[in-house]
Design an enzyme around this catalytic site. Structure first.
Site, PDB file in Angstrom:
ATOM      1  N   ASP A  13       0.815  -1.226   0.000  1.00 42.84           N
ATOM      2  CA  ASP A  13       0.000   0.000   0.000  1.00 42.84           C
ATOM      3  C   ASP A  13       0.844   1.270   0.000  1.00 42.84           C
ATOM      4  O   ASP A  13       0.460   2.279   0.587  1.00 42.84           O
ATOM      5  CB  ASP A  13      -0.962   0.024   1.209  1.00 42.84           C
ATOM      6  CG  ASP A  13      -1.765  -1.252   1.312  1.00 42.84           C
ATOM      7  OD1 ASP A  13      -2.289  -1.681   0.282  1.00 42.84           O
ATOM      8  OD2 ASP A  13      -1.833  -1.826   2.415  1.00 42.84           O
ATOM      9  N   LYS A  16       1.948   2.281  -5.004  1.00 35.35           N
ATOM     10  CA  LYS A  16       2.608   1.782  -6.225  1.00 35.35           C
ATOM     11  C   LYS A  16       1.756   2.048  -7.455  1.00 35.35           C
ATOM     12  O   LYS A  16       2.282   2.321  -8.526  1.00 35.35           O
ATOM     13  CB  LYS A  16       2.839   0.259  -6.126  1.00 35.35           C
ATOM     14  CG  LYS A  16       3.845  -0.163  -5.085  1.00 35.35           C
ATOM     15  CD  LYS A  16       4.002  -1.663  -5.050  1.00 35.35           C
ATOM     16  CE  LYS A  16       2.816  -2.416  -4.516  1.00 35.35           C
ATOM     17  NZ  LYS A  16       2.505  -2.207  -3.101  1.00 35.35           N
ATOM     18  N   GLY A  40      -4.597  -4.792  -4.308  1.00 34.88           N
ATOM     19  CA  GLY A  40      -5.583  -3.856  -4.827  1.00 34.88           C
ATOM     20  C   GLY A  40      -4.896  -2.586  -5.301  1.00 34.88           C
ATOM     21  O   GLY A  40      -4.177  -1.960  -4.535  1.00 34.88           O
ATOM     22  N   HIS A  41      -5.072  -2.271  -6.572  1.00 33.42           N
ATOM     23  CA  HIS A  41      -4.482  -1.051  -7.136  1.00 33.42           C
ATOM     24  C   HIS A  41      -5.608  -0.148  -7.619  1.00 33.42           C
ATOM     25  O   HIS A  41      -6.391  -0.561  -8.468  1.00 33.42           O
ATOM     26  CB  HIS A  41      -3.601  -1.395  -8.351  1.00 33.42           C
ATOM     27  CG  HIS A  41      -2.280  -1.992  -7.987  1.00 33.42           C
ATOM     28  ND1 HIS A  41      -1.383  -2.441  -8.920  1.00 33.42           N
ATOM     29  CD2 HIS A  41      -1.710  -2.187  -6.792  1.00 33.42           C
ATOM     30  CE1 HIS A  41      -0.310  -2.907  -8.301  1.00 33.42           C
ATOM     31  NE2 HIS A  41      -0.480  -2.770  -7.012  1.00 33.42           N
ATOM     32  N   GLN A 224       1.884  -6.061  -3.120  1.00 34.41           N
ATOM     33  CA  GLN A 224       2.301  -6.130  -1.706  1.00 34.41           C
ATOM     34  C   GLN A 224       3.630  -5.375  -1.500  1.00 34.41           C
ATOM     35  O   GLN A 224       3.920  -4.470  -2.256  1.00 34.41           O
ATOM     36  CB  GLN A 224       2.391  -7.580  -1.216  1.00 34.41           C
ATOM     37  CG  GLN A 224       1.039  -8.264  -1.066  1.00 34.41           C
ATOM     38  CD  GLN A 224       0.554  -8.964  -2.320  1.00 34.41           C
ATOM     39  OE1 GLN A 224       1.323  -9.559  -3.041  1.00 34.41           O
ATOM     40  NE2 GLN A 224      -0.727  -8.906  -2.580  1.00 34.41           N
TER      41      GLN A 224
HETATM   42  P1  IMP Z   1      -2.711 -12.916   2.308  1.00 38.02           P
HETATM   43  O1  IMP Z   1      -1.816 -12.401   1.246  1.00 38.02           O
HETATM   44  O2  IMP Z   1      -4.173 -12.716   2.000  1.00 38.02           O
HETATM   45  O3  IMP Z   1      -2.387 -14.330   2.693  1.00 38.02           O
HETATM   46  O4  IMP Z   1      -2.450 -12.043   3.626  1.00 38.02           O
HETATM   47  C1  IMP Z   1      -1.232 -12.118   4.347  1.00 38.02           C
HETATM   48  C2  IMP Z   1      -0.844 -10.759   4.894  1.00 38.02           C
HETATM   49  O5  IMP Z   1      -0.475  -9.914   3.812  1.00 38.02           O
HETATM   50  C3  IMP Z   1      -1.966 -10.033   5.634  1.00 38.02           C
HETATM   51  O6  IMP Z   1      -1.402  -9.263   6.688  1.00 38.02           O
HETATM   52  C4  IMP Z   1      -2.528  -9.119   4.581  1.00 38.02           C
HETATM   53  O7  IMP Z   1      -3.182  -8.003   5.147  1.00 38.02           O
HETATM   54  C5  IMP Z   1      -1.252  -8.725   3.846  1.00 38.02           C
HETATM   55  N1  IMP Z   1      -1.494  -8.301   2.452  1.00 38.02           N
HETATM   56  C6  IMP Z   1      -1.801  -9.084   1.408  1.00 38.02           C
HETATM   57  N2  IMP Z   1      -1.940  -8.354   0.295  1.00 38.02           N
HETATM   58  C7  IMP Z   1      -1.708  -7.080   0.644  1.00 38.02           C
HETATM   59  C8  IMP Z   1      -1.662  -5.849  -0.092  1.00 38.02           C
HETATM   60  O8  IMP Z   1      -1.862  -5.801  -1.309  1.00 38.02           O
HETATM   61  N3  IMP Z   1      -1.353  -4.742   0.638  1.00 38.02           N
HETATM   62  C9  IMP Z   1      -1.091  -4.786   1.973  1.00 38.02           C
HETATM   63  N4  IMP Z   1      -1.126  -5.902   2.677  1.00 38.02           N
HETATM   64  C10 IMP Z   1      -1.420  -7.046   2.025  1.00 38.02           C
END
Ligand code: IMP
Length: 424
Positions: A13, A16, A40-41, A224
């Protein structure tokens, strides 16, 4: 030759999407290489808001080839919904290409994600529950189902049946859960989705390699961030893929020698969603102010993000582990009207100075930030050139650069594309 990688250099977040959007417009090929629709973008073009989860935002530019690489885990229903939304807004997806090697997020992955989180109780990770972890588990365990499997009906059916049987047993016998999947239904539903996705299938490694060799501009867009990397991040509070630049090589099937620039996106402060230690986290009104002014709420889940001061220990870690050649420093406008802006230059743990980001979460949890205070600045959202920035904001940018060890080449002063200043 121009192949650029953009990654998140904090916990995701970092904004990007805006940088990716700016550079996508100048790119011939845009490639996504890891993660899934946990990302999410949000991109705003001509007042129209687009939310991307799997499709590279470069799809907004006619003529740009958009690749979803082998390292991405794809929820077919999710990507079809995204495609449908784009079509409704008059955006063509004829230049979208999906790797034949990409793994498919199946319905039982999503169920297992939720069940496992519940099972963890207070130690839950706070996942997005999109089935990302369980899908990568199957990939590593070598029982996953890939896009290319769909093209061989017998193999596809056998894999779906085998997985459904095993997952039903795990749900029932390990977790005492009551959800059970019907293999026939799953097959029918997923055949329907994959039939619609088949026209997009390709050996994307060839597309990317040929484009680079032909001197086209290729942009690899990260999802991420560094501290969510399964190897280098704050394990186990991480995602299940590799958001660092090295992940791009594997997830897009491209060799490291073919990449020219690695840009790390940081915010002028830090946020994180989900659980886990966060040394510079603010629990006071300042944290609330940053969250509200910076609109720090998740694109995928809507969750309020945790907020804190800029952490140069993290910045330095990202520069080192991704070999960053540049930093895009976003959202420093959010820090406007703060008298003294703090920047974390090191940690203190048990009375000793800690200069490198620790591996152990228990150690990290004991780390107290060591702050430097810098004079703040006022509203900078209308500024469009670096020379016009207040000296205090420039000093902040330079300090980030010095502490992290890579040049800041772009500074964000607002959410819009034109609110991006190139540093001379
Ligand atoms: P997962 O990717 O759904 O397995 O989540 C694992 C961890 O990564 C959690 O803390 C999510 O909130 C975090 N996470 C996954 N995708 C994003 C993203 O795009 N931005 C910020 N945090 C993310």
């Amino acid at each position: 030759m121009s192949a650029k990688v953009i990654i998140g250099a904090q916990w995701g977040d970092e904004g990007k999407a805006k940088i990716i959007d700016i550079l996508s417009e100048q790119s011939d090929v845009v490639v996504r290489s890891q993660g899934g629709n946990n990302a999410g973008h949000t991109v705003t073009v001509n007042g129209e808001v687009y939310k991307f989860h799997l499709v590279p935002s470069g799809i907004l530019y006619p003529g740009t080839t958009c690749v979803v690489g082998n390292g991405v885990v794809i929820d077919p229903k999710g990507i079809l919904e995204e495609i449908a939304l784009l079509h409704n807004k008059g955006i063509s997806t004829e230049n979208l290409r999906i790797s034949l090697r990409a793994h498919i997020v199946m319905p039982y992955h999503k169920t297992l994600d939720g069940i496992k989180e519940e099972y963890r109780g207070n130690s839950d990770i706070g996942t997005t529950k999109k089935g990302i972890g369980p899908c990568y588990m199957d990939k590593a365990e070598r029982s996953g189902i890939r896009m290319c499997d769909y093209l061989n009906p017998e193999i596809f059916e056998a894999k779906v049946r085998e997985n459904v049987e095993l997952k039903n047993s795990i749900i029932k016998n390990v977790y005492n859960g009551d959800v059970q999947f019907d293999a026939d239904q799953v097959l029918e539903e997923y055949r329907g989705y994959l039939k619609q996705l088949e026209p997009y299938f390709a050996d994307t490694t060839v597309i990317v390699y040929d484009a680079i060799k032909e001197g086209k501009k290729v942009l690899f867009e990260g999802a991420q961030g560094t501290l969510l990397d399964i190897d280098l991040g704050t394990y186990p509070y991480v995602t299940s893929s590799h958001p660092v630049t090295g992940g791009v090589c594997v997830g897009a099937g491209v060799g490291p020698t073919l990449i020219d620039d690695c840009i790390g996106v940081m915010k002028g402060y830090v946020t994180r969603v989900g659980k886990g230690p966060f040394p510079t986290e603010l629990f006071d009104e300042m944290g609330e102010q940053i969250r509200n002014v910076g609109h720090e709420f998740g694109t995928t889940t809507g969750r309020p993000r945790r907020t804190g001061w800029f952490d140069a220990v993290i910045g330095k870690f990202a520069v080192r582990t991704s070999g960053l050649t540049a930093i895009a420093l976003n959202k420093i406008d959010v820090l406007a009207d703060i008298d003294k802006v703090k920047i974390c230059v090191a940690y203190k743990k048990d009375g000793a100075l800690v200069k490198e980001f620790p591996a152990s979460l228990e150690d990290l949890a004991k780390c107290e930030p060591v702050y430097e205070e810098m004079d703040g600045w006022g509203d900078i959202t209308n500024i469009r050139s670096y020379s016009e920035l207040p000296e205090t904001a420039k000093a902040y940018v330079k300090r980030v650069e010095e502490l992290c060890g890579a040049k800041v080449t772009m500074v964000g002063v607002g959410p819009n594309r034109d609110q991006n200043i190139y540093v001379d």
